[in-house]
Structures are given as C-alpha cells and as structure tokens.
Motif scaffolding. Sequence first.
Motif, PDB file in Angstrom:
ATOM      1  N   GLY A  69     -61.693 -83.225   9.784  1.00  0.00           N
ATOM      2  CA  GLY A  69     -60.549 -82.452  10.338  1.00  0.00           C
ATOM      3  C   GLY A  69     -59.859 -81.550   9.120  1.00  0.00           C
ATOM      4  N   ARG A  70     -59.183 -80.754   9.141  1.00  0.00           N
ATOM      5  CA  ARG A  70     -58.545 -79.835   8.296  1.00  0.00           C
ATOM      6  C   ARG A  70     -57.461 -80.727   7.475  1.00  0.00           C
ATOM      7  N   TYR A  71     -56.672 -81.255   8.184  1.00  0.00           N
ATOM      8  CA  TYR A  71     -55.322 -81.766   7.624  1.00  0.00           C
ATOM      9  C   TYR A  71     -55.602 -82.910   6.808  1.00  0.00           C
ATOM     10  N   ILE A  72     -56.612 -83.996   7.046  1.00  0.00           N
ATOM     11  CA  ILE A  72     -56.997 -84.831   6.205  1.00  0.00           C
ATOM     12  C   ILE A  72     -57.578 -84.593   4.934  1.00  0.00           C
ATOM     13  N   ILE A  73     -58.508 -83.588   5.075  1.00  0.00           N
ATOM     14  CA  ILE A  73     -59.284 -83.085   3.891  1.00  0.00           C
ATOM     15  C   ILE A  73     -58.261 -82.323   3.024  1.00  0.00           C
ATOM     16  N   GLN A  74     -57.133 -81.630   3.515  1.00  0.00           N
ATOM     17  CA  GLN A  74     -56.098 -80.953   2.555  1.00  0.00           C
ATOM     18  C   GLN A  74     -55.256 -82.157   2.035  1.00  0.00           C
ATOM     19  N   LEU A  75     -54.907 -83.140   2.643  1.00  0.00           N
ATOM     20  CA  LEU A  75     -53.913 -84.072   2.078  1.00  0.00           C
ATOM     21  C   LEU A  75     -54.634 -84.707   0.937  1.00  0.00           C
ATOM     22  N   VAL A  76     -56.157 -85.248   1.242  1.00  0.00           N
ATOM     23  CA  VAL A  76     -56.627 -85.926   0.115  1.00  0.00           C
ATOM     24  C   VAL A  76     -56.940 -85.079  -1.030  1.00  0.00           C
ATOM     25  N   GLY A  77     -57.371 -83.998  -0.697  1.00  0.00           N
ATOM     26  CA  GLY A  77     -57.784 -83.048  -2.017  1.00  0.00           C
ATOM     27  C   GLY A  77     -56.537 -82.791  -2.833  1.00  0.00           C
ATOM     28  N   PHE A  78     -55.295 -82.409  -2.076  1.00  0.00           N
ATOM     29  CA  PHE A  78     -54.101 -82.160  -3.137  1.00  0.00           C
ATOM     30  C   PHE A  78     -53.934 -83.571  -3.827  1.00  0.00           C
ATOM     31  N   PHE A  79     -53.878 -84.544  -3.163  1.00  0.00           N
ATOM     32  CA  PHE A  79     -53.580 -86.078  -3.807  1.00  0.00           C
ATOM     33  C   PHE A  79     -54.544 -86.445  -5.252  1.00  0.00           C
ATOM     34  N   LEU A  96     -71.481 -75.338 -11.009  1.00  0.00           N
ATOM     35  CA  LEU A  96     -72.670 -76.013 -10.401  1.00  0.00           C
ATOM     36  C   LEU A  96     -72.439 -77.512  -9.729  1.00  0.00           C
ATOM     37  N   LEU A  97     -71.810 -78.155 -10.752  1.00  0.00           N
ATOM     38  CA  LEU A  97     -71.604 -79.583 -10.470  1.00  0.00           C
ATOM     39  C   LEU A  97     -70.528 -79.928  -9.855  1.00  0.00           C
ATOM     40  N   GLY A  98     -69.501 -79.262 -10.139  1.00  0.00           N
ATOM     41  CA  GLY A  98     -67.867 -79.684  -9.572  1.00  0.00           C
ATOM     42  C   GLY A  98     -67.515 -78.766  -8.426  1.00  0.00           C
ATOM     43  N   THR A  99     -67.494 -77.416  -8.662  1.00  0.00           N
ATOM     44  CA  THR A  99     -67.049 -76.325  -7.728  1.00  0.00           C
ATOM     45  C   THR A  99     -67.725 -76.055  -6.449  1.00  0.00           C
ATOM     46  N   PHE A 100     -69.139 -75.920  -6.729  1.00  0.00           N
ATOM     47  CA  PHE A 100     -70.043 -75.508  -5.425  1.00  0.00           C
ATOM     48  C   PHE A 100     -70.156 -76.579  -4.644  1.00  0.00           C
ATOM     49  N   PRO A 101     -70.155 -77.997  -5.190  1.00  0.00           N
ATOM     50  CA  PRO A 101     -70.442 -79.294  -3.932  1.00  0.00           C
ATOM     51  C   PRO A 101     -69.257 -79.158  -3.116  1.00  0.00           C
ATOM     52  N   GLY A 102     -68.058 -78.936  -3.464  1.00  0.00           N
ATOM     53  CA  GLY A 102     -66.886 -79.292  -3.042  1.00  0.00           C
ATOM     54  C   GLY A 102     -66.818 -78.499  -1.845  1.00  0.00           C
ATOM     55  N   TYR A 103     -67.057 -77.130  -1.851  1.00  0.00           N
ATOM     56  CA  TYR A 103     -67.016 -76.069  -0.875  1.00  0.00           C
ATOM     57  C   TYR A 103     -67.851 -76.537   0.490  1.00  0.00           C
ATOM     58  N   TRP A 104     -69.252 -77.067  -0.056  1.00  0.00           N
ATOM     59  CA  TRP A 104     -69.823 -77.378   1.142  1.00  0.00           C
ATOM     60  C   TRP A 104     -69.858 -78.695   1.618  1.00  0.00           C
ATOM     61  N   PHE A 105     -69.246 -79.638   0.757  1.00  0.00           N
ATOM     62  CA  PHE A 105     -68.824 -80.853   1.431  1.00  0.00           C
ATOM     63  C   PHE A 105     -67.673 -80.591   2.731  1.00  0.00           C
ATOM     64  N   THR A 106     -66.852 -79.512   2.354  1.00  0.00           N
ATOM     65  CA  THR A 106     -65.805 -79.133   3.286  1.00  0.00           C
ATOM     66  C   THR A 106     -66.592 -78.650   4.489  1.00  0.00           C
ATOM     67  N   VAL A 107     -67.648 -77.730   4.362  1.00  0.00           N
ATOM     68  CA  VAL A 107     -68.329 -77.139   5.473  1.00  0.00           C
ATOM     69  C   VAL A 107     -68.837 -78.205   6.548  1.00  0.00           C
ATOM     70  N   PHE A 108     -69.537 -79.281   5.922  1.00  0.00           N
ATOM     71  CA  PHE A 108     -70.152 -80.447   6.704  1.00  0.00           C
ATOM     72  C   PHE A 108     -69.367 -81.367   7.433  1.00  0.00           C
ATOM     73  N   PHE A 109     -68.298 -81.534   6.519  1.00  0.00           N
ATOM     74  CA  PHE A 109     -67.109 -82.589   7.279  1.00  0.00           C
ATOM     75  C   PHE A 109     -65.954 -82.108   7.726  1.00  0.00           C
ATOM     76  N   ILE A 110     -65.716 -80.733   7.787  1.00  0.00           N
ATOM     77  CA  ILE A 110     -64.491 -80.225   8.388  1.00  0.00           C
ATOM     78  C   ILE A 110     -64.223 -80.514   9.761  1.00  0.00           C
ATOM     79  N   GLU A 111     -65.355 -80.601  10.363  1.00  0.00           N
ATOM     80  CA  GLU A 111     -65.403 -80.832  11.993  1.00  0.00           C
ATOM     81  C   GLU A 111     -65.333 -82.377  12.452  1.00  0.00           C
ATOM     82  N   LYS A 112     -65.568 -83.024  11.513  1.00  0.00           N
ATOM     83  CA  LYS A 112     -65.764 -84.547  11.385  1.00  0.00           C
ATOM     84  C   LYS A 112     -64.509 -85.164  11.120  1.00  0.00           C
TER      85      LYS A 112
END
Length: 542
Positions: free
Chosen positions: A370-380, A352-368
């Motif tokens: 981009g996929r590439y930056i989100i993936q790089l930052v997430g892995f790092f 609820l506090l860690g997993t769930f918010p991460g998914y929806w942050f992606t939904v809201f910010f992926i078009e702002k």
Amino acid sequence: MSLAVLNALDSARTQWYHVTAIVIAGMGFFTDAYDLFCISTVSKLLGRLYYYEPDSDKPGKLPHNVNNFVVGVALIGTLSGQLVFGWLGDKLGRKKVYGMTLILMVICAICCGLSFGSSGPAVMGTLCFFRFWLGFGIGGDYPLSATIMSEYANKKTRGAFIAAVFAMQGVGIIFAGLVSMILSRIFMGLYEAPPFETNDEMTRVLSTQPQGDYLWRIVLMLGALPAALTYYWRMKMPETGRYTAIIEGNAKQAAMDMGRVLDIEIEAEHDKLSQFKANNSYKLLSSEFFNRHGMHLIGTMSTWFLLDIAFYSQNLTQKDIFPAMGLVRKDVKVNALEEVFETSRAMFVVALLGTFPGYWFTVFFIEKIGRYIIQLVGFFMMSAFMLVIGIKYEYLKEENKWMFAVLYGLTFFFANFGPNSTTFVLPAELFPTRVRSTCHALSAAAGKAGAMVGAFGVQNYTLDGDSKKIQKAMILLSVTNILGFFCTFLVTETKGRSLEEISGEDGGDTGTQMTSGSGRPVPSMNRQASHMERHASYMESA
C-alpha cells in the motif's frame, strides 16, 4: 452509482496497451530526470571554463549565486509549468496539452546546448533562460502523465502502473550519469591535459581543455532525443475515457475510444451521465471541495514539499559531497574532463545501486503493502540515515568512507522506495476527475517549491565543502523528513479502490473515510446509518 465505461476500465485485464502507455508516459519522465539532473555532472566544468581566476590556487568555480541559479532555474520553470499545464489538463483535456510539453522540452533542450556568448555572464544568462522554459515543459509532464495513467489503469494495478511511469525518472538519472561519463571518457582520450595541481600558471590554464565547451553542450542537447522519439506515439493516444465521459459528457465517444485501444466491451450510457455529473459539479475553490478533499490536498502538498527539500538537495549537491565520501578526487588533483568523468561515474554508481532499485521496489510492492505504509517507512528511514550521517559526519568522512557511501545510498533507496514515488501516485488517485490534474499540479508544485529550498538554500551549505555546514545540512534534512512522516497521516490508503469510490464521485462516501490496514474502507457512520434506515423501512413495510 457508476458508469459502465468506468466499471469496464476498473475491471479490465492488464493488456499490451497498458504497457505501451507506461512507456509513452514514462519516456517523458526519463527526459525530465535527464534534463534536470545532467546539469549536476557538468556544472563544475562550467566553472572551470568561464570563471577561472589566474591568481587563484583553485580551478574556476561557479559563484554561489550563479551555481544556485543555473541549477535552480529549471525548478522555477517546472513549478510554473505544473500549475499552467495542470489547469489546462482539466480545462482542455489531457490529450490536447500532452504534446505541447514534449515540443517545449525538445526545443529548449537543444537551445540549452546552443547557449551563446563568450563571457561567463552571457553564457550563463542564456543557459538559464532556456533552462527555465525547459523546466516549464517538464512541469507539464507531472500532472498529465500521472492523471492519464491513473485514468487508463484498472484498480488492481493502478498504483503499480503510475509508479512504473515515475520509475523512469530513476532511469533518466542513471542515463544522465552514464551519458556524461561515456562522453567525458571519449573527450579525455582525445584531449589529454595535466592536472590542475602545479605552480606553473600556464599548466593550470591547460588543465581545462577548451573542448570541454563542446562536451557540456552535447550532454544537455541529448536530452531532446527521447522526447522527440515518443512525440508521435503520444499524439496517437486517445483522450482518457474518464475525461470524455465525466467532463465532456460523451459516454458514447468514451466507449469507442477505450474499445479501440483496450480489448473490452463497453455500453454507452446516457441516462446515468447527467446524474453522475450533477453529483460532481462543485469547483476547486468551494467549501464542498474543502469539506470532501481539503485535508487530502493539504496532505499531498505538505508531504511532497518536505520530501523534495531532501530529495533535490541530495541529487543536486551530491557533486559536492562525493569528494568527502572518497568517490572522486579533489578538484586540484584532476583536469577539467577528468572531474566530469569522476563526478558522472559516482552519480551513476549511486543511482544504479541506490536510486534505481528503490523506484522498482515501489512498483513491485505498492499493491501489496500500500501507498500509506511505504510512504511512512520511507520518510522514517530517510530521517534516520540522514541523522546518523549528520551526527557522525566527521568520523564517516575520515575513518569509514565505505559506511558513508552505504548510508548515503540507503537514503536514496528509501526516498524512492518511499515518499518520492508515493507522493506522485497519491494525488493522481485521491481527487475527482474534474480537478484531478489541477490537484496533482498543486501537489507537484509544492514539491518543486521544496526543491527550490534545496537548490537555493540547502545547497549553500555544501558548495564550499565545509564539514560543519554539511553536517548541519544533513541534520536539517533529517528534521524535514520526520515532519513529512507526520504529515502523511493527512492522506489515506487508496489501494484496491476505484477512482470514483476514492473521490466520492460515485455518489457514495468521499475519500475522507478511514481505511483499515488492508486498505479497504471502514464503513462510515453515514453508511451504517443508511443501512439501518433501509432495514427499519423494510420492517415497517413487512
């Protein structure tokens, strides 16, 4: 060159049917996550019920090989189902095989709860058999749901829509913990028992309530419910316009189907269709495909493989790490149903506090972003947090359990506001229509191969609660994440472009061209040369 039906889909405004499609496809992923992860809430109960040794001073526990197989066999089935249904999705059509996956999931979820036998090997054997076929059905949902959503969506919101479908996985993980927590609490109220910690052998036996055998079966069988509820609506979905037009060659039917569910007017073009298909007649196993999309396929497969080593290791082994974090009591301090309750509660809170918010942050910010930056930052960030946990494991475990919980939760957050979401989105966008489902299946199957490394390899480091082994596991996962960071450079940004432009199906440059930071393609040398040739021709004619 582009077809009117494709242009209409790319420019269509967001409508109610888009939301409906997200829910229909997303409920499949809700079921997938529930079925895959609910086993973590009851696996310790299975050990108490079927593997207790009277001369032991510890509760019953699944042997390492049995635990790994019970948890991991569904992943083997998922990998197999991804490859089979992904290929069928391109050969027979997305719609024709979409319902098969749900039927298989419903039947096998029920059968998992009906696993028969009285001995541990008999029950575990039948449970593993049905969980394999459950995973087989789950596997089909990955390429089909992603492909269908990408082919329905417009280019401005496509990433958010695909990510929203995948975000239902987070809801499924939450419900896996919530359902197990509620049911175990009800059973605890009905069937009281002493904790295991006692010198009296009879009391130790009584600490495992025999009614727990009904609990784990009910938890597993409830996974059939959401899949069954959405079957009718899934069958009502028409074939995607892109598949009907490009693969079946029926632009008129594509226009009719899309006009029926979306409020758009589409012209049925036949003259352009043959030329469009001619541009994209190459097969998956061809030099043409490798030249156009080979690096992208290597990129999507390698990043998903590396991500799932860490992601599934986190989810499947958290029941063993929770005691170190102080989120649950030690097994000897509780009875069987209390252990299920505390494990489920901890899983629910972390999700609820860690997993769930991460998914929806992606939904809201992926078009702002981009996929590439989100993936790089997430892995790092995942790599950084896991490295800290690994290096400072003893200190965090003994001296600062709240910091341990925060760091552990942040790894889940950046997994989902990061590569766990984007590795699902990118394969649905980078490849041509005729092989899109298959390429997504190959990428997802590579991910499940990574998940199997987590289930059969990394999990062995955590089962005994040995601090040194868990420390090594966390450092190893940190290394896999940083490798995923570097493999991300093999893919490209897809934000704001049509599927045909990304894949080169429109006759222009392929998706291998470079992109700017904004996600817009940088003009390639071929395009610049073509422009100069046209300019020279114009000057000569003048």
